[in-house]
Structure formats: C-alpha cells, structure tokens
Design a protein around this motif. Structure first.
Motif, mmCIF file in Angstrom:
data_model
loop_
_atom_site.group_PDB
_atom_site.id
_atom_site.type_symbol
_atom_site.label_atom_id
_atom_site.label_comp_id
_atom_site.label_asym_id
_atom_site.label_seq_id
_atom_site.Cartn_x
_atom_site.Cartn_y
_atom_site.Cartn_z
ATOM 1 N N UNK A 50 -37.525 36.096 17.406
ATOM 2 C CA UNK A 50 -38.543 35.658 18.374
ATOM 3 C C UNK A 50 -38.759 36.721 19.433
ATOM 4 N N UNK A 51 -37.665 37.288 19.862
ATOM 5 C CA UNK A 51 -37.782 38.330 20.886
ATOM 6 C C UNK A 51 -38.577 39.508 20.375
ATOM 7 N N UNK A 52 -38.307 39.902 19.161
ATOM 8 C CA UNK A 52 -38.983 41.069 18.619
ATOM 9 C C UNK A 52 -40.461 40.845 18.419
ATOM 10 N N UNK A 53 -40.766 39.648 18.020
ATOM 11 C CA UNK A 53 -42.182 39.416 17.719
ATOM 12 C C UNK A 53 -42.961 39.104 18.995
ATOM 13 N N UNK A 54 -42.372 38.236 19.800
ATOM 14 C CA UNK A 54 -43.071 37.845 21.000
ATOM 15 C C UNK A 54 -42.842 38.812 22.145
ATOM 16 N N UNK A 55 -43.539 38.608 23.218
ATOM 17 C CA UNK A 55 -43.334 39.463 24.374
ATOM 18 C C UNK A 55 -42.159 38.976 25.211
ATOM 19 N N UNK A 56 -41.922 39.684 26.246
ATOM 20 C CA UNK A 56 -40.838 39.299 27.137
ATOM 21 C C UNK A 56 -41.203 38.073 27.988
ATOM 22 N N UNK A 57 -42.471 37.901 28.095
ATOM 23 C CA UNK A 57 -42.930 36.878 29.049
ATOM 24 C C UNK A 57 -42.596 35.470 28.603
ATOM 25 N N UNK A 58 -42.826 35.222 27.328
ATOM 26 C CA UNK A 58 -42.638 33.836 26.881
ATOM 27 C C UNK A 58 -41.171 33.572 26.596
ATOM 28 N N UNK A 59 -40.758 32.454 26.929
ATOM 29 C CA UNK A 59 -39.371 32.088 26.701
ATOM 30 C C UNK A 59 -39.230 31.306 25.416
ATOM 31 N N UNK A 60 -38.052 31.305 24.950
ATOM 32 C CA UNK A 60 -37.807 30.588 23.702
ATOM 33 C C UNK A 60 -37.636 29.104 23.985
ATOM 34 N N UNK A 61 -38.157 28.391 23.073
ATOM 35 C CA UNK A 61 -37.962 26.952 23.165
ATOM 36 C C UNK A 61 -37.236 26.474 21.948
ATOM 37 N N UNK A 62 -36.262 25.697 22.191
ATOM 38 C CA UNK A 62 -35.515 25.171 21.061
ATOM 39 C C UNK A 62 -35.482 23.657 21.163
ATOM 40 N N UNK A 63 -35.839 23.094 20.069
ATOM 41 C CA UNK A 63 -35.854 21.643 20.043
ATOM 42 C C UNK A 63 -34.662 21.156 19.256
ATOM 43 N N UNK A 64 -34.014 20.206 19.832
ATOM 44 C CA UNK A 64 -32.850 19.640 19.127
ATOM 45 C C UNK A 64 -33.146 18.188 18.810
ATOM 46 N N UNK A 65 -32.870 17.886 17.619
ATOM 47 C CA UNK A 65 -33.159 16.525 17.175
ATOM 48 C C UNK A 65 -31.869 15.897 16.702
ATOM 49 N N UNK A 66 -31.636 14.755 17.256
ATOM 50 C CA UNK A 66 -30.459 13.980 16.821
ATOM 51 C C UNK A 66 -30.891 12.948 15.827
#
Lengths: 455, 543
Positions: free
Chosen positions: B365-381
């Motif tokens: 994600x870091x490589x493809x996206x820019x520095x500006x956008x943050x990663x979002x991770x969704x966790x599903x139980x």
C-alpha cells in the motif's frame, strides 16, 4: 640406346621391306640423334628374350621414385625376324645406338629387290606392354596391307588418365611418302608428306658418281579440341664428301605459323666422330639458338682385306687392330652380303644394268670409280669397325645446358649412362630475384643408367 | 577491441609500391605451385623423357605460363573508403566482434605482365605419352609476352566481418566490381575478359575469404614478425582491396586512443561486470535515479513486497523446476510474474503468519499510494457479537491515529486493546485459503471481499510471548515489522554474498533507513577490481 622392342620393330620393318627412313617424321632424325639424344633418368634394367621364332619378350625394372616395371610381349608373323634380331652380345654398337643416319638416295630401279618378295605375304606385328604398378597398357599393331601401304595402330590405356588411340595410315611409293594420322588425344588430325626428287645422273657427263639425295617434306596438323594448328616444311639434302667419302646431311625446316626456322648441318667427320650444329631462328620474336652436338666412337676398327684400294682411307689416330673373319660370329659374312639397310650406300654392284649403262663412258669410269670406291670404303670400314663405346655430347647456347651420354658394351650388356647439366631452373621460381640467382648455378638435372641384356 | 584505419599509408606512394610487391609475390607463389610445365631448359629434356615418366606426368595440368608474373604498375589514386555500418561486440566467447563494413575503392589501375606459350600443340604433345604421340618437326616453343591492364577498377562491397579469438572471417555479400580490361593481344582480349568476369564470383565467394582467414590465422598465432603493426595493417587491405580491423592492441595503439573515451568505456565495462553503478563517477548510469539494468531485474523483483516472495522456502521448488527446464535461469526468473499470492503449500500447511501478511500488505500500500493517505484496516469478527461493537469502534479510531510514521501506526489500535486481540487458536481456518489467494495486492480489494472469508489470524507462540513481555508501546505489528526487516536484510545479504564473488561489498543506505522505505531504489554496489579486457567474462548473474 635403342630398346629391344624398338629394335625388333625396326627389324620387322626392314624385313618386310618398309623404308623407315623415307618418312617425314624422320627427316631430321640425324640431327635429333646427335643433339637431343635420350638420356636415361633412372636406373633401368631390361632383360629381353627371343622366346620363339615369332615372339619376343622384355622384362623391365626401373626405379624412378618408386620401383616400377613393365612386361612386354611381341608377336609377329614375319619370316626371318628371328635371324635379323640380334642379341646384346652380338649386335654391333652402331646398330644398337641412335646415331648418324645414312640416307639412301632414291633409286627407283633398285627398289624392287628391296621390297618383299612375296606380294601375298602381309606380315603383321602385335605388341603389348603393361606397366606396373601404374597399370598402364600399351598396345601396337603394325600391319602391311600392300607393298606400298602400312597401317599402324598405337594405343595407351590407363585407369588414371584418358586412353589414347593413334592411327597411322602410311603410303610409301619410294618417291613419295604420305601419312595420315589421327589421334584421339585432342582429336588431332595430321598429314605428312615427303617427296624425294629423282636423280638425273646421266644429264651431265662430267658428273661424278652421284649419291646425293634431295627431299622436301611438309606436315599439317590440326587439333580439333584445342583448335590449334601446326605445320612445317623441311628440305633435306644429303650427300657425301667427294674427297673423303664421308656423308653429310643438311636440313632446313620452317614453321610458317610461328615463324620458326631451323637449319642443321650434320657430318660424319671420321670413322669415329660425328658432328652436328643447329641454328634456330624465329622470324617473329627474333629468338635464336645455337646447338652443337658430337659423337666420339671408340673401339677397334677392322679394315677388311681385299677392299684396300689405292685410296686408303685416312685412318684415325687411334690404334687399328685387325680382326680376322674367324673372330667374327658365324653369321657375320652373311650379314655383310645381306642388303643392310642402315649403312646401305648408293654403291651398286656393277651387275646392275642401270649403273653400268650410266657409267659406260670410258672417261667417266675412272672419274666415278674413285669417289665411289672412297665412299664404299668408308661405309664398309665403318660397318666393320668393332666399336665398344661412344661418347655423346650436346649443348645449347640459349638453354645453357650440357648433355653427356656414354653408351657401350660390357660383357654382353648394353650400357647407357647419361646426365644433363643445366643452369636454368627446372621450375619457375616464385620470385624474379631468386630466379636470377639460381640461374648462375650449374647442376645436374638428370642422371640415369640403363642396362640392357638380350638373348 | 580497437582498430585504426590509417589513412597515412594510402596518401603517399609507398602504398602502391607495397601492393605491387605483394601482388607479384602472391601471383607467383600460386602459379609456381600449379606450375608443372618445365621451363625452357628442361623443355628439350622433357620431350625425350622416359615413357613411364611422361605417362605419369601427363596427368598434370597444362600451363601456358612460361615465366613468372610481374606486376608492372599499380595505382590507387584515391584512398579506399571503409565504412562501418554495424558493429556488434558480443560477449560470447566464440566470436568477439561482428561487423558489417562497406568497402569502396575507385579508379584504381593494375598492369600485369607475363609470358605465355603460343604454340599450344607443343604443350599437348609434351604432356601426352610419347608412345602414342606422333613426333612433330619444327615444333618449338613460341613465347609471347602479354600485358594485361585493368583500368578504372571500381569496387564496392558489403562485407561481414567476424573477428574471433585467433582469426578473421570475412564474407562478401554484395560485390560490385567493374573494370576496363585491356590486353596486349587483341585476339585473346574478349575471351580472357569473359573468363575473368566469370571467375570473379568464385574469387569473392571462396578465394578471398579463405585467403584472408588463413592470413589472419597466421598473424594471430605467429605474431607479426619483423614488421610493425601499422605496416601490416596498411598492407593487408591493399592486397585484396579489403580492410580488416586489427584486433591486436599494443602500446602504440593505446597511446593514440582518446583517454576520455577509454575511461567511459572502462567504467561501462566495470559496471557491467560488477553491477556497481558507482556514484562517484559523474554522468554514469549510477547517477541516474531509478535506473536499473535488465540483468538485475529479477533481483529487483524479488524484493518487491509480495506474498509470494515472502515465503522463499516454498518457492524453491518452482525455481528448481525452471532451472532444470531451461539453461538460462536469469531470464526465467526475471521474467517470472511475482503474483501477490501465497504459495499453495503455505496455505495447505497453515504456516502463514498473519503479521507478515499484514506487513506485506501495508508495504504494498505504501509503495503504490502516496504518503498522504493512511492505511485503513478493517477487522471483522465472526460469530462474536460483543466484538462487533469494538470493531466498529476500532474503525472510528483508525483515522484518529494518524501520525507521521505510518509504519508504526499501522495497526496500533487493534493491538492495543486486549479484547479485540485475536485468539491464538483459530476457529475455522478451513474456509480461508482460496479467497486469499485470489485477492489483489491492495488493501482495498481485501476490504471488498466477503467478510466471512477473512481467515483467522494465527499468532505464533513466540510472538505471543514477546508481546506479553515487551512494553505496551511496541505494538504487535510493529514487532513483526522489525522482524521482517531483519529477515529481509539477511536474505538480501545472503543472496549477494555468493561464493563466486570474493570482492567486497558496499551496502549503501541500508543501515540508515529501512529497506525500500522510500520511493527511490537503493543500489547495492560492488567495488570490484575490474580488469580491462574481454577475456574475463562477467560472472553469471544467476543468484
């Protein structure tokens, strides 16, 4: 040295009454023999045998590079050949070696008895020779068809090269000798003609005994495959010196295509010496060449008793040893009486009616008799001389070479040793500068020994 | 490899003189080999040869040449042109250089002089067996001097030149030769000219290449002899109107070369051999950012974060297969697609590590996206109702936890809370693998997948223990990140330190910053003591 098979075929022609000399091919034979004699180039041993009255065999070994040899058979149905062919022990050296050729002048009246007696007899000669290991086959057929015509077929067959067949049709009427030749090698056609001018002895009363002969010949060749023509014409005059009775021959040849003129002068200066000079000149390129050749015969000479006339022939400086008839072989006397072809001179016997008629003037009898007897004496003495060896030398100014040949008899063997010194390089050098340097060196280019024994 | 076309030799008259000498020598040497007919002196002797001898020698070829061939005049008024159309220096050991040259030469003149035998019948009678050859009277030789002049020679040829280790091969492709022929014997002029033009084709097809080949072999193996290198070079093209580059270097050659060119060439060779694009040299490839040689592409690809590259042990089987299938491993591995998938075996054996997967994903994600956008991770139980609320809460919290260092805050929030920590014992790992294999490398695609297919995270025992022992500041994913970092580092080093290279490595930028954390690439340099020359082949690239 004439090889045994060549000897047999010459004797065959002699016995069958064919004049070998009366051919354009041999018009310059004398100068060729004295200048361009064959020098053996290797060690060669020949053993020959007359195995039966009609067959002759020769076995030969030589070592040119590798040891090779040949086996030759000859069959003839000519009568009397066995007696005519002599072995190496008994043959006179002047017959076994190529030397000065005595030209017999044309005498139409005498021609009849020279030809074969039996017109029906048409003798033939069949000759075959196989060389090994090169597996080359030579064959020759000589057939007389009439007293005037002869057919010769020669062929060479080999695996490595193309086979060659050469046909000769010869017609010799004494005055004219014609020859048609065809050879499969380059599809060569040829025609040769030799004309002997008739003698007119009686026209001049003061004429001396005339034994000279004048011949004119020409040849025409055309190679069909390479489309190269050749022709030449030759005039030959042969006579005897009136003072000494020694024969001399002059020839003048001219090749009109290449502008080549060559003149020869050959003379038998003594019993044991012959001399020949030849001058070549090219009209177009102004090339010239001068060649000399000489022969020195050595041995014992035998002057026959009873023939010594008032004019004693000048005896050469070497010692003369008499040889009685008893020392001679049995057939010696018979051979003298027989018409010998090689040394036959124009001296006819007085029985000959033509000669008698022509010389019937009393004043001329003595005039004629003197030179005639001289010539006869010379010939007879020459024939009866028992030579043991001969030295032959020849040189040429343009080629800068010296050719030496020694031929002789030794214990029944016929020996022939020769060498050639040449200053010209054998092969063209790659560099022009090198060639000039090599030219200065005189070295033997050829050396050989030939040994012949025949029974 | 270097050669020099020396114009100086063509400008003065010595060139013409040299040609004349060489041609004379060459013509006479060839003719003397085939020369079988004896010269004047031996002519009479040959006529009277023994029968056996004449029969054995009759098989030889007739030769109408009566003397050597001399080259009278040679004139090359203009300098022959040599144009190199193409030059290919290949690295294979068999051929060092391939080139296509255009050779042209204009308005040259040549005069040859020799003597021929005009009496053809004499040649035939001399060379056929004496037994069957009738004797001809007054059949003497008649030599005629002949002068052949080749005027206005125009030559234009396209040649292929192959320079090998010890020889030079040349083939002539497109030859245009034109000359005016003049013979002193007019009768023969047309036939000689016709034959000459007919034989020219074979000369250029067979004779010249073989001559040049053998000559070059002699040079390369036996040295130059007494003559200097420049001398030979000038003579060689003269002889056949062809120029061949000389490949022997000696001191004088090196002196005349441009120093800057040689420096540039040498640095190129050095970088080719060592993969080092040293930054010290200006205007070289190493100064270009992001430049990569194709030979190193597979290495680069292997370092691109992907799931498949993270399990090299499992990848090994595939590699072995390709190795055996083709001889060129470099090309195979370089061209191989690095799919962002887990190997089948990993999934089958349940050896995958959730943390590593997560780190990989984040890095992609870091490589493809820019520095500006943050990663979002969704966790599903799944099957847990009480977690659902915390899950939604977690989603809300992620945007809050934005900070400069994206890596450290990658998944801080879920780890921080005990409640949402996934249990070490996976409940249902059965349904997961196929879905994971099919998903893309981006986080977005992951989030788009059905919820039920998310696999259970499995935490190794050691990590679990570490997590309990370490301080709360270090999150679990961060720990995994560090672990990965080290591991990757080691992997790279081990791959570069192959036993075939004994030279020292300079690993630049590695210690200061984590690998591949910025957009620019990091180059691993190799300070190798390179040698000038082509006999040292570059080491195989198959790492």
């Amino acid at each position: 040295m004439i090889e045994y098979m060549e000897q047999v075929s010459r004797q065959f022609e002699l016995c069958s009454g064919w004049n070998r000399e009366n051919s354009y091919e041999n018009v310059t034979a004398t100068s060729e023999n004295l200048l361009n004699f064959r020098i053996p180039s290797a060690l060669k041993v020949q053993v020959s045998n007359n195995s039966s009255p009609y067959t002759f065999t020769t076995f030969e070994l030589s070592n040119s590079k590798v040891i090779n040899g040949s086996l030759a058979y000859l069959f003839t149905d000519c009568e009397g050949l066995k007696q005519a062919v002599k072995g190496s022990r008994t043959i006179p050296l002047q017959e076994a070696a190529e030397t000065y050729r005595h030209i017999r002048p044309l005498n139409l009246s005498r021609r009849q008895d020279f030809f074969i007696k039996d017109e029906k007899a048409r003798p033939g000669l069949f000759y075959g020779r196989m060389y090994y290991p090169s597996s080359i086959l030579e064959a020759m057929i000589v057939k007389r068809f009439s007293s005037y015509t002869q057919f010769v077929m020669k062929c060479v067959s080999s695996l490595s090269q193309s086979s060659i067949l050469t046909l000769y049709w010869q017609r010799d009427s004494g005055q004219n000798s014609q020859e048609w030749i065809f050879s499969t090698n380059e599809v060569l056609f040829g025609y040769r003609l030799l004309h002997n001018f008739a003698q007119s002895q009686s026209k001049l009363d003061t004429a001396l005994y005339n034994n000279s002969s004048l011949s004119l010949g020409a040849e025409f060749w055309f190679g069909l495959l390479n489309t190269s023509p050749a022709c030449s014409t030759t005039l030959r005059y042969s006579t005897h010196s009136t003072n000494t009775g020694r024969p001399l021959t002059l020839t003048l040849s001219w090749n009109p295509l290449f502008g080549h003129i060559s003149s020869t002068y050959s003379v038998k200066t003594g019993y044991g010496t012959s001399f020949c000079s030849k001058y070549d000149f090219n009209l177009y390129s102004i090339d010239s060449n001068l060649s000399f050749g000489c022969e020195v015969w050595r041995g014992r000479r035998n002057v026959l008793q009873g023939t010594s006339s008032s004019d004693i022939v000048q005896v050469p400086e070497y010692s003369v040893k008499q040889m009685s008839d008893a020392d001679r072989p049995d057939n010696w006397n018979a051979e003298i009486k027989a018409p010998m072809y090689y040394h036959l001179l124009a001296a006819p016997s007085p029985k000959n009616p033509d000669e008698v008629a022509s010389m019937n003037i009393e004043s001329t009898v003595t005039k004629v008799a003197r030179p005639q007897s001289k010539i006869e004496n010379f010939a007879r003495n020459l024939y009866h001389t028992d030579f043991t060896n001969v030295w032959k030398l020849s040189t040429s100014l343009r080629d800068k070479n010296l050719r030496v040949l020694w031929e002789g008899k030794y214990k029944g063997f016929l020996l022939s040793i020769g060498t050639e010194f040449t200053s010209a390089p054998i092969s063209i050098s790659s560099n022009v500068m090198d060639a000039r340097e090599a030219r200065a060196i005189i070295r033997p280019s050829k050396f050989g020994l030939q040994l012949q024994y025949s029974l | 490899m270097s050669f020099r076309f020396d114009r100086g030799t063509f400008e003065d008259n010595s060139f013409n003189e040299q040609i004349r000498e060489k041609l004379t020598a060459a013509l006479n040497s060839s003719s003397s080999q085939s020369e079988s007919a004896p010269s004047q002196g031996a002519k009479t002797a040959a006529k009277n040869m023994e029968e056996v001898e004449s029969e054995t020698k009759s098989s030889k070829k007739l030769d109408i040449l009566k003397s050597g061939i001399t080259v009278r005049r040679v004139n090359f008024p203009s300098i022959p042109q040599l144009e190199i159309l193409d030059l290919d220096v290949s690295a294979q050991s068999k051929s060092l250089l391939k080139g296509i040259c255009k050779v042209s030469c204009k308005n040259a003149m040549l005069e040859i002089n020799t003597e021929i035998e005009a009496n053809l019948l004499l040649l035939y009678t001399d060379n056929s067996p004496a037994f069957t050859t009738p004797r001809l009277i007054s059949n003497d030789s008649f030599t005629v001097p002949i002068t052949m002049t080749f005027d206005r020679i125009e030559l234009e040829a396209i040649t292929n030149i192959f320079v090998k280790n010890n020889s030079v091969g040349i083939s002539f492709n497109d030859v245009n030769l034109d000359f005016k022929f003049d013979c002193s014997i007019k009768l023969l002029q047309s036939s000689i000219e016709k034959r000459l033009k007919g034989s020219m084709e074979s000369v250029f097809r067979d004779v010249l290449p073989s001559v040049i080949f053998s000559m070059s072999q002699r040079w390369f193996t036996h040295g130059e002899g007494g003559t200097g290198a420049g001398d030979d070079r000038s003579v060689f093209p003269a002889e056949d109107h062809k120029r061949v580059p000389k490949t022997i270097l000696d001191e004088s050659d090196l002196e005349n070369l441009s120093a800057s060119n040689m420096l540039r060439l040498s640095s190129l060779v050095a970088s080719r051999q060592s993969l080092s694009l040293s930054s010290t040299a200006l205007k070289t490839l190493s100064t270009i950012p992001g430049c990569l040689e194709r030979q190193n592409l597979h290495r680069f690809n292997s370092r691109i974060p992907a799931l498949s590259t993270f399990y090299p042990d499992y990848e090994e089987e595939e590699k072995l297969m390709t190795r055996s299938a083709s001889n060129n491993v470099v090309v195979q591995t370089a061209c191989k697609e690095h799919a962002n998938t887990l190997p089948q075996r990993v999934l089958d054996e349940h050896t995958y590590d959730l943390k590593t997967i997560a780190s990989v994903q984040s890095r992609i994600y870091e490589r493809s996206g820019g520095d500006t956008s943050n990663i979002r991770r969704r966790k599903i139980k799944i099957k847990r109702k009480d977690v659902k609320t915390t899950h939604s809460l977690q989603e809300e919290q992620i945007p809050q936890s934005q900070s400069g260092d994206t890596k450290l805050h990658l998944a801080q929030r879920p780890i921080a809370s005990d409640t949402i920590f996934h249990s070490p014992q996976p409940l249902s790992a059965i349904q997961s693998p196929s879905v994971l294999c099919g998903e893309g490398g981006e986080q977005e695609s992951l989030s788009g997948s059905p919820l039920s297919d998310i696999p259970q995270l499995q935490l190794p025992a050691t990590v679990c223990k570490n997590f309990k022992n370490t301080t709360q500041k270090l999150s679990l994913l961060e720990e995994a990140q560090q672990l990965n970092h080290k591991r990757e580092f080691q992997k790279l080093r081990s791959s570069l330190y192959s036993p075939m290279r004994n030279s020292k490595f300079c690993v630049s930028h590695e210690l200061e910053s984590p690998l591949l954390d910025n957009k620019g690439l990091t180059f691993v340099g190799l300070a190798q003591k390179w040698k000038w020359g082509t006999e040292d082949l570059p080491p195989p690239y198959a790492g």
